[in-house]
Design an enzyme around this catalytic site. Structure first.
Site, PDB file in Angstrom:
ATOM      1  N   HIS A   1       0.833  -1.198   0.000  1.00  0.00           N
ATOM      2  CA  HIS A   1       0.000   0.000   0.000  1.00  0.00           C
ATOM      3  C   HIS A   1       0.874   1.257   0.000  1.00  0.00           C
ATOM      4  O   HIS A   1       0.592   2.217  -0.700  1.00  0.00           O
ATOM      5  CB  HIS A   1      -0.888  -0.031   1.236  1.00  0.00           C
ATOM      6  CG  HIS A   1      -2.040   0.891   1.155  1.00  0.00           C
ATOM      7  ND1 HIS A   1      -3.132   0.622   0.370  1.00  0.00           N
ATOM      8  CD2 HIS A   1      -2.262   2.090   1.715  1.00  0.00           C
ATOM      9  CE1 HIS A   1      -3.976   1.622   0.482  1.00  0.00           C
ATOM     10  NE2 HIS A   1      -3.477   2.530   1.298  1.00  0.00           N
TER      11      HIS A   1
ATOM     12  N   ARG B   1      -5.151  -0.976 -16.150  1.00  0.00           N
ATOM     13  CA  ARG B   1      -4.876  -2.355 -15.708  1.00  0.00           C
ATOM     14  C   ARG B   1      -6.023  -2.820 -14.808  1.00  0.00           C
ATOM     15  O   ARG B   1      -5.950  -2.713 -13.584  1.00  0.00           O
ATOM     16  CB  ARG B   1      -3.554  -2.418 -14.944  1.00  0.00           C
ATOM     17  CG  ARG B   1      -2.314  -2.212 -15.809  1.00  0.00           C
ATOM     18  CD  ARG B   1      -1.052  -2.334 -14.958  1.00  0.00           C
ATOM     19  NE  ARG B   1       0.124  -2.646 -15.730  1.00  0.00           N
ATOM     20  CZ  ARG B   1       1.043  -1.745 -16.108  1.00  0.00           C
ATOM     21  NH1 ARG B   1       0.894  -0.476 -15.798  1.00  0.00           N
ATOM     22  NH2 ARG B   1       2.100  -2.112 -16.804  1.00  0.00           N
TER      23      ARG B   1
ATOM     24  N   ARG C   1      -7.801  -2.769 -20.312  1.00  0.00           N
ATOM     25  CA  ARG C   1      -7.289  -4.110 -20.564  1.00  0.00           C
ATOM     26  C   ARG C   1      -8.073  -5.081 -19.699  1.00  0.00           C
ATOM     27  O   ARG C   1      -8.240  -4.864 -18.497  1.00  0.00           O
ATOM     28  CB  ARG C   1      -5.810  -4.198 -20.202  1.00  0.00           C
ATOM     29  CG  ARG C   1      -5.323  -5.633 -20.274  1.00  0.00           C
ATOM     30  CD  ARG C   1      -3.861  -5.744 -20.070  1.00  0.00           C
ATOM     31  NE  ARG C   1      -3.496  -5.574 -18.680  1.00  0.00           N
ATOM     32  CZ  ARG C   1      -2.242  -5.488 -18.275  1.00  0.00           C
ATOM     33  NH1 ARG C   1      -1.266  -5.491 -19.161  1.00  0.00           N
ATOM     34  NH2 ARG C   1      -1.951  -5.354 -17.009  1.00  0.00           N
TER      35      ARG C   1
ATOM     36  N   GLU D   1       2.542  -9.044 -26.598  1.00  0.00           N
ATOM     37  CA  GLU D   1       3.527  -9.189 -25.525  1.00  0.00           C
ATOM     38  C   GLU D   1       4.119 -10.590 -25.474  1.00  0.00           C
ATOM     39  O   GLU D   1       4.782 -10.945 -24.504  1.00  0.00           O
ATOM     40  CB  GLU D   1       2.942  -8.764 -24.170  1.00  0.00           C
ATOM     41  CG  GLU D   1       1.605  -9.355 -23.841  1.00  0.00           C
ATOM     42  CD  GLU D   1       1.006  -8.820 -22.547  1.00  0.00           C
ATOM     43  OE1 GLU D   1       1.677  -8.118 -21.781  1.00  0.00           O
ATOM     44  OE2 GLU D   1      -0.174  -9.133 -22.298  1.00  0.00           O
TER      45      GLU D   1
ATOM     46  N   ASN E   1       7.054  -4.990 -21.357  1.00  0.00           N
ATOM     47  CA  ASN E   1       7.529  -5.618 -20.110  1.00  0.00           C
ATOM     48  C   ASN E   1       7.528  -7.133 -20.276  1.00  0.00           C
ATOM     49  O   ASN E   1       8.520  -7.806 -20.012  1.00  0.00           O
ATOM     50  CB  ASN E   1       6.627  -5.249 -18.925  1.00  0.00           C
ATOM     51  CG  ASN E   1       6.463  -3.752 -18.770  1.00  0.00           C
ATOM     52  OD1 ASN E   1       7.298  -2.994 -19.247  1.00  0.00           O
ATOM     53  ND2 ASN E   1       5.391  -3.321 -18.124  1.00  0.00           N
ATOM     54  N   ASP E   2       6.393  -7.660 -20.713  1.00  0.00           N
ATOM     55  CA  ASP E   2       6.331  -9.108 -20.911  1.00  0.00           C
ATOM     56  C   ASP E   2       7.061  -9.524 -22.177  1.00  0.00           C
ATOM     57  O   ASP E   2       7.706 -10.575 -22.200  1.00  0.00           O
ATOM     58  CB  ASP E   2       4.865  -9.570 -20.955  1.00  0.00           C
ATOM     59  CG  ASP E   2       4.328  -9.807 -19.556  1.00  0.00           C
ATOM     60  OD1 ASP E   2       5.044 -10.426 -18.754  1.00  0.00           O
ATOM     61  OD2 ASP E   2       3.211  -9.348 -19.256  1.00  0.00           O
TER      62      ASP E   2
ATOM     63  N   ARG F   1      10.925 -11.267 -15.212  1.00  0.00           N
ATOM     64  CA  ARG F   1      10.928  -9.830 -14.900  1.00  0.00           C
ATOM     65  C   ARG F   1      10.916  -9.551 -13.397  1.00  0.00           C
ATOM     66  O   ARG F   1      11.177  -8.443 -12.959  1.00  0.00           O
ATOM     67  CB  ARG F   1       9.761  -9.112 -15.612  1.00  0.00           C
ATOM     68  CG  ARG F   1       8.399  -9.558 -15.177  1.00  0.00           C
ATOM     69  CD  ARG F   1       7.313  -9.061 -16.105  1.00  0.00           C
ATOM     70  NE  ARG F   1       6.700  -7.823 -15.664  1.00  0.00           N
ATOM     71  CZ  ARG F   1       5.569  -7.322 -16.156  1.00  0.00           C
ATOM     72  NH1 ARG F   1       4.950  -7.935 -17.150  1.00  0.00           N
ATOM     73  NH2 ARG F   1       5.061  -6.219 -15.701  1.00  0.00           N
TER      74      ARG F   1
ATOM     75  N   CYS G   1       2.637   0.168 -24.578  1.00  0.00           N
ATOM     76  CA  CYS G   1       2.169   0.525 -23.234  1.00  0.00           C
ATOM     77  C   CYS G   1       3.065  -0.048 -22.146  1.00  0.00           C
ATOM     78  O   CYS G   1       2.799   0.117 -20.961  1.00  0.00           O
ATOM     79  CB  CYS G   1       0.714   0.116 -23.027  1.00  0.00           C
ATOM     80  SG  CYS G   1       0.469  -1.653 -23.114  1.00  0.00           S
TER      81      CYS G   1
HETATM   82  C1  PEP Z   1       3.571  -5.251 -20.409  1.00  0.00           C
HETATM   83  O1  PEP Z   1       3.703  -6.478 -20.261  1.00  0.00           O
HETATM   84  O2  PEP Z   1       4.400  -4.529 -21.004  1.00  0.00           O
HETATM   85  C2  PEP Z   1       2.382  -4.557 -19.868  1.00  0.00           C
HETATM   86  C3  PEP Z   1       2.120  -3.304 -20.161  1.00  0.00           C
HETATM   87  O3  PEP Z   1       1.585  -5.234 -19.012  1.00  0.00           O
HETATM   88  P1  PEP Z   1       1.968  -5.572 -17.487  1.00  0.00           P
HETATM   89  O4  PEP Z   1       3.203  -4.798 -17.139  1.00  0.00           O
HETATM   90  O5  PEP Z   1       0.791  -5.180 -16.675  1.00  0.00           O
HETATM   91  O6  PEP Z   1       2.184  -7.043 -17.553  1.00  0.00           O
HETATM   92 MG    MG Z   2       2.048  -7.695 -19.618  1.00  0.00          MG
END
Ligand code: PEP
Ligand code: MG
Length: 546
Positions: free
Chosen positions: A188, A295, A331, A429, A452-453, A463, A500
């Site tokens: 939090h 998200r 999403r 992703e 990110n993924d 990650r 994103c």
């Molecule tokens: C990503 O995977 O880049 C993404 C935006 O989603 P998250 O970070 O929520 O997995």
């Molecule tokens: Mg992702």
């Protein structure tokens, strides 16, 4: 000067005096009461009082950090009504004939130990919650209210860990930075720090002793370092960076209302990533052109059970209305792997990042998916909602999703519920989605690349695993080439494509992305103006090739 490293959960620089927040160490003694019934009555009165306090705290937190973030106090209130918890305290009082505060303390320890031993990350976090509610009861029983006192000056808050109740009690205008010895990125305190732009470090391994109180410190949230009793040079440098940050901040404010356009006229959509509706205010303050990634799984993670269609509808409607016709890309549920909610009862998996998550879960449990789609389609009447599906790997999945979503729309229309148009897009992703992006582009309205993924799956680097940082290259050429291929395939079908993931805010890559033809960048609200600044400084000239 002492230097301590930690994990940064929010960037920024803070210079100020340390204020330590220590857990009140109450000495709880075991007593033999006159009668067990009287002690149970004392416990029950304290429980009622604690629930009233939590209702008040909830109201305060809603105003400060929004409904979703405040939900923790509702969870605490519900925990106080948990039959197992009550039963445990009652039986300790009557079986051992002991006082209520002692029984509450023992129950808290037993439950916390049980929760911490669980594999589930969500359940582990509940250990802190059960301690928090018991502390409250014990505070009431012993007449010590546990209020936190802060001086009148802004301070760097240093604590072992901060419970949600403690965090919400703090006067945020007096908090320069948060530094905790424990804590997790999704705690939090971390969420609050990010939302309110307060520099924060967690996992700072230092021994919190009273002699640190009032000492001067520098918190460098960009590099994850805290300096206690900084040298004159360190202090001067920090003051310098602080004033640079302020200057940068006020210069960037001048970019509000300006276009995201390069010197040679290429314009880009610049949207915000948000996790809850409270973040909408930050998105708007920073002049977001829309929401590029809502998200939605946070709604599920902050709830004790499946959020209903009505609850979700209210949230999406509010987002749509508040963005006044600007695109809001929600999403669909991306739960699984590191994002868990225990009521989903997802079994333990050997490789959760490669397991039952995101769209796979929605397709396996279509009732959950349909509830969310109904809420989203209903909200589309009140603004410009777009729906985005995560973790896609095949054309078959997309066709199945489209079938379910068309079914939901037909059902709502038959019920006489008004609907707006909804664009439907997918996240790119996984390497699989990249390689078939030519085929996927024929099926959807847009692509948004989740770097990110995509980076995790391309480089085969978890990650979440900090030990692999030396092998992780955020600018890996493989990922760059994938992004380029996705752009080419999307444009061949006249579809727009955005990014994103975190890479979207990487200013070193803005030029390269624009040359590839990226149409949209969706970044955290505080990154919008810096990215706009970068875009406006670029001249791509004639040759747009990479
Ligand atoms: C990503 O995977 O880049 C993404 C935006 O989603 P998250 O970070 O929520 O997995
Ligand atoms: Mg992702």
């Amino acid at each position: 000067m002492q230097t301590y490293k930690g994990k940064s959960v929010y960037g920024g620089i803070a210079v100020g005096k340390i204020h330590i927040i220590k857990k009140k160490e109450r000495l709880i003694t075991q007593r033999r009461p006159k009668s067990a019934e009287e002690e149970i009555a004392r416990f029950e009165a304290a429980r009622t009082n604690a629930k009233e306090q939590l209702a008040e705290l909830y109201g305060r937190a809603v105003a400060e950090v929004g409904e979703t973030n405040a939900a923790i106090f509702e969870i605490h209130r519900m925990m106080l009504d948990d039959d197992d918890y009550i039963e445990a305290v009652h039986s300790i009082i009557s079986d051992q004939t002991v006082n209520a505060e002692y029984a509450a303390a023992v129950t808290a320890d037993n439950f916390a130990e049980m929760f911490s031993a669980m594999d589930d990350a969500y359940m582990k976090e509940r250990a802190a919650d059960v301690k928090d509610i018991s502390e409250r009861i014990i505070g009431i029983l012993t007449n010590s209210d546990g209020r936190i006192f802060m001086g009148g000056e802004p301070q760097i808050i240093l604590a072992d860990d901060l419970t949600p109740s403690e965090t919400v009690q703090l006067d945020k205008s007096l908090v320069l930075a948060f530094v905790t010895v424990h804590g997790s990125t999704n705690s939090h305190t971390a969420i609050l720090a990010r939302t309110m732009n307060i520099p924060a470090l967690i996992g700072v391994k230092l021994d919190i002793s009273d002699n640190l109180e009032g000492k001067t410190a520098v918190v460098d949230g960009f590099n994850g370092v805290m300096y206690i009793e900084p040298s004159d040079e360190c202090l001067r440098e920090a003051e310098c960076r602080l004033s640079e940050e302020k200057k940068k901040h006020s210069l960037l404010q001048k970019l509000k209302g300006k276009e995201n356009i390069t010197k040679d006229g290429k314009s880009v959509m610049l949207y915000a990533n948000i996790g809850n509706i409270k973040d909408l205010a930050y998105a708007k303050q920073n002049d977001a052109g829309g929401i590029g990634l809502f998200r939605s799984e946070f709604i599920y993670m902050e709830s004790v059970t499946y959020p209903t269609e009505e609850e979700q509808f209210r949230i999406y409607k509010k987002a749509a209305e508040s963005m006044s016709g600007k695109r809001v890309i929600v999403r669909t549920l991306d739960i699984g792997a590191d994002k868990q909610a225990d009521y989903f009862n997802l079994g333990k998996e050997e490789n959760p990042a490669l397991g039952l998550r995101a769209i796979r879960l929605c397709l396996k449990r279509p009732e959950i998916f349909r509830t969310q789609l109904r809420a989203l389609c209903r909200a589309s009447h009140y603004g410009k909602i777009a729906i985005m599906y995560p973790m896609i790997t095949s054309v078959g999945e997309v066709r199945k999703i489209k079938e379910i979503s068309a079914g939901v729309r037909a059902e709502l229309t038959a019920e006489g519920i008004p609907l707006g148009e909804t664009e439907e897009g997918i996240m790119i992703e996984t390497p699989a989605a990249v390689m078939i992006s030519d085929l996927l582009a024929k099926e959807v309205d847009f692509f948004s690349i989740g770097t990110n993924d995509l980076s995790q799956y391309t480089m085969a680097i978890d990650r979440q695993n900090q030990n692999l940082e030396e092998f992780f290259d955020p600018h890996h050429e493989a990922v760059m080439r994938m992004i380029e291929l996705v752009c080419k395939n999307a444009h061949a079908e006249n579809k727009w494509v955005g990014i994103c993931g975190e890479l979207g805010a990487d200013l070193e890559l803005t030029e390269r992305f624009l040359r590839m033809g990226i149409d949209e960048l969706s970044v955290s609200p505080s990154c919008i103006l810096p990215v706009r600044n970068r875009i406006r400084s670029l001249d791509l000239g004639d040759g747009r090739g990479v």
